[in-house]
Design a protein around this motif. Sequence first.
Motif, PDB file in Angstrom:
ATOM      1  N   ALA A 166       0.813  -1.221   0.000  1.00  0.00           N
ATOM      2  CA  ALA A 166       0.000   0.000   0.000  1.00  0.00           C
ATOM      3  C   ALA A 166       0.846   1.271   0.000  1.00  0.00           C
ATOM      4  N   LEU A 167       2.091   1.170   0.452  1.00  0.00           N
ATOM      5  CA  LEU A 167       2.943   2.350   0.581  1.00  0.00           C
ATOM      6  C   LEU A 167       3.595   2.693  -0.749  1.00  0.00           C
ATOM      7  N   GLU A 168       3.493   3.976  -1.145  1.00  0.00           N
ATOM      8  CA  GLU A 168       4.111   4.460  -2.377  1.00  0.00           C
ATOM      9  C   GLU A 168       5.243   5.426  -2.042  1.00  0.00           C
ATOM     10  N   VAL A 169       6.326   5.331  -2.806  1.00  0.00           N
ATOM     11  CA  VAL A 169       7.437   6.266  -2.690  1.00  0.00           C
ATOM     12  C   VAL A 169       7.635   6.911  -4.052  1.00  0.00           C
ATOM     13  N   PHE A 170       7.512   8.225  -4.125  1.00  0.00           N
ATOM     14  CA  PHE A 170       7.659   8.929  -5.401  1.00  0.00           C
ATOM     15  C   PHE A 170       8.169  10.343  -5.136  1.00  0.00           C
TER      16      PHE A 170
ATOM     17  N   GLU B  47       8.311  11.563  -1.444  1.00  0.00           N
ATOM     18  CA  GLU B  47       7.060  11.548  -0.701  1.00  0.00           C
ATOM     19  C   GLU B  47       6.664  10.117  -0.394  1.00  0.00           C
ATOM     20  N   LEU B  48       6.244   9.883   0.829  1.00  0.00           N
ATOM     21  CA  LEU B  48       5.676   8.597   1.230  1.00  0.00           C
ATOM     22  C   LEU B  48       4.170   8.784   1.305  1.00  0.00           C
ATOM     23  N   LYS B  49       3.434   7.970   0.568  1.00  0.00           N
ATOM     24  CA  LYS B  49       1.989   8.126   0.493  1.00  0.00           C
ATOM     25  C   LYS B  49       1.317   6.787   0.720  1.00  0.00           C
ATOM     26  N   ILE B  50       0.265   6.776   1.528  1.00  0.00           N
ATOM     27  CA  ILE B  50      -0.497   5.562   1.785  1.00  0.00           C
ATOM     28  C   ILE B  50      -1.966   5.939   1.918  1.00  0.00           C
ATOM     29  N   SER B  51      -2.848   5.121   1.382  1.00  0.00           N
ATOM     30  CA  SER B  51      -4.269   5.454   1.377  1.00  0.00           C
ATOM     31  C   SER B  51      -4.906   5.273   2.753  1.00  0.00           C
ATOM     32  N   ASN B  52      -4.414   4.294   3.528  1.00  0.00           N
ATOM     33  CA  ASN B  52      -4.973   4.015   4.859  1.00  0.00           C
ATOM     34  C   ASN B  52      -3.917   4.327   5.913  1.00  0.00           C
ATOM     35  N   ILE B  53      -4.040   5.471   6.554  1.00  0.00           N
ATOM     36  CA  ILE B  53      -3.031   5.903   7.515  1.00  0.00           C
ATOM     37  C   ILE B  53      -2.964   4.976   8.718  1.00  0.00           C
ATOM     38  N   ASN B  54      -4.033   4.224   8.981  1.00  0.00           N
ATOM     39  CA  ASN B  54      -4.040   3.308  10.128  1.00  0.00           C
ATOM     40  C   ASN B  54      -2.992   2.205  10.001  1.00  0.00           C
TER      41      ASN B  54
ATOM     42  N   PHE C 134       3.194   9.178  12.086  1.00  0.00           N
ATOM     43  CA  PHE C 134       2.375   9.256  10.885  1.00  0.00           C
ATOM     44  C   PHE C 134       0.968   9.714  11.257  1.00  0.00           C
ATOM     45  N   GLU C 135       0.673  10.989  10.919  1.00  0.00           N
ATOM     46  CA  GLU C 135      -0.647  11.548  11.180  1.00  0.00           C
ATOM     47  C   GLU C 135      -1.386  11.849   9.886  1.00  0.00           C
ATOM     48  N   ASN C 136      -0.654  11.979   8.798  1.00  0.00           N
ATOM     49  CA  ASN C 136      -1.254  12.261   7.504  1.00  0.00           C
ATOM     50  C   ASN C 136      -0.917  11.145   6.531  1.00  0.00           C
ATOM     51  N   LYS C 137      -1.618  11.128   5.429  1.00  0.00           N
ATOM     52  CA  LYS C 137      -1.410  10.084   4.433  1.00  0.00           C
ATOM     53  C   LYS C 137      -0.170  10.323   3.591  1.00  0.00           C
TER      54      LYS C 137
END
Length: 429
Positions: free
Chosen positions: A347-351, A360-367, A392-395
């Motif tokens: 689920a984790l994206e690095v771009f 940037e580290l981006k994930i759809s489900n912060i949980n 991690f508080e934001n996506k």
Amino acid sequence: MKRLQKNLLLLNNVFSSISKRRILLCLIFLDSFLGLSQIANFVTNGGFEKKINCNYPNNLNKAIGWNCLGVDTTNFGSFLCAINCYSNAPNNGAGFQYPRSGDTYYRMQVLCQNCPLSARIYPKNRLKDKLKAGATYCTKMYVSRQDASPYGISDLDFFFGDNSLDTINYCYTPLTYLNPQVKNPSTNIISDTLNWVLITGTFVATGNEKYLVLGNFETDNGTTSSLVDTSFGTSVWAVYFVDDVSCIDIDLQAFGGNDGAVIPGDSVYLGRESDVGIDEACMWYKLPTVITPTTPAIATIAGFWIKPVTSCTYVVRQEICGHVKWDTVIIAMNPVGLVQLSVVEGALEVFPNPAQDFIELKISNINLLKEFNSISIYNNLGQLMREEEVVFENKTLILNTNDLENGVYFLNLKSNKLGTVSKRFVIAR
């Protein structure tokens, strides 16, 4: 492997936790087996260790995968020397030499002027599979001149051939019509009787190579030789011991094993199956050790067993004829944690990747990231470049990378409970 793990999650309401654990362990074993099955050294039984039996005579065809080229060969000047099998090593009657590795080595006569038939020997090996067309292969063998050998020569070469070698019946004369792909330099006359001397080189395969043949493919007069022992009068011959023969694709990917998990108290195998050539090409390290050219390796072998007590990460460095490859393997301490790590990794994206001054580290489900509290960045040598605590508080999380030089890096997200998720990224400006 990832797709299978995701399918396993869909079975959550069908199987018990014990069943899921067994399924996952089977998937991990299968994935690792597929990695182990890839051929590293194409030479069958390159150390002459595997034998049909130890009964007399101790000729070459007792070693699995090997025989002498040509049906006329009477094995004059050719035999296996083994410590435990034939009890003719290290003292074989014509010289004193321990095997370079294992229990066995091979004796071959490569020059003998005015000698009877079968004065020369050409050991032939049936490769594990045909070579790949266009691929470059690194070949190696180790030789030591027999004590009772007045001459040393340089013409100790490698020839790779196809099915046409099956038609050769007579090889007691020099096989000058075979043109070896890898030749020992003419200036490198091997006279050492104490040490094992490396002969190596590379070549590009045509894809038809089925056999490997070792030996001297020059005429008697054309052989580059040097008299090193005058106690034999005017006799002209040269005999060598051979050990640890290998042929490995220089672009073979390093293989540390597939990320997996073990139940506390169990063992897990890392890397490939141990084999001649690939063993000495591999150096293992356990993170967070900083890897430098002088860092001692914890193992120098293609693969080995570990019995971890905590989640751990291993790095393997592989060098084939100067070509260096790296691989990392993560072992978690419980299968359930491995499934959760797999979900986070997917689920984790690095771009952007390649990146320049930031990623940037981006994930759809912060949980999914609540259990992760630190980030580490390593370069491709395993050296720690940066480590920091995070919440991690934001996506989306932005990391500054303007202090990193161009190259390949590994971003590790760490959780004290679950383990580590690793993502690779590249800096290219």
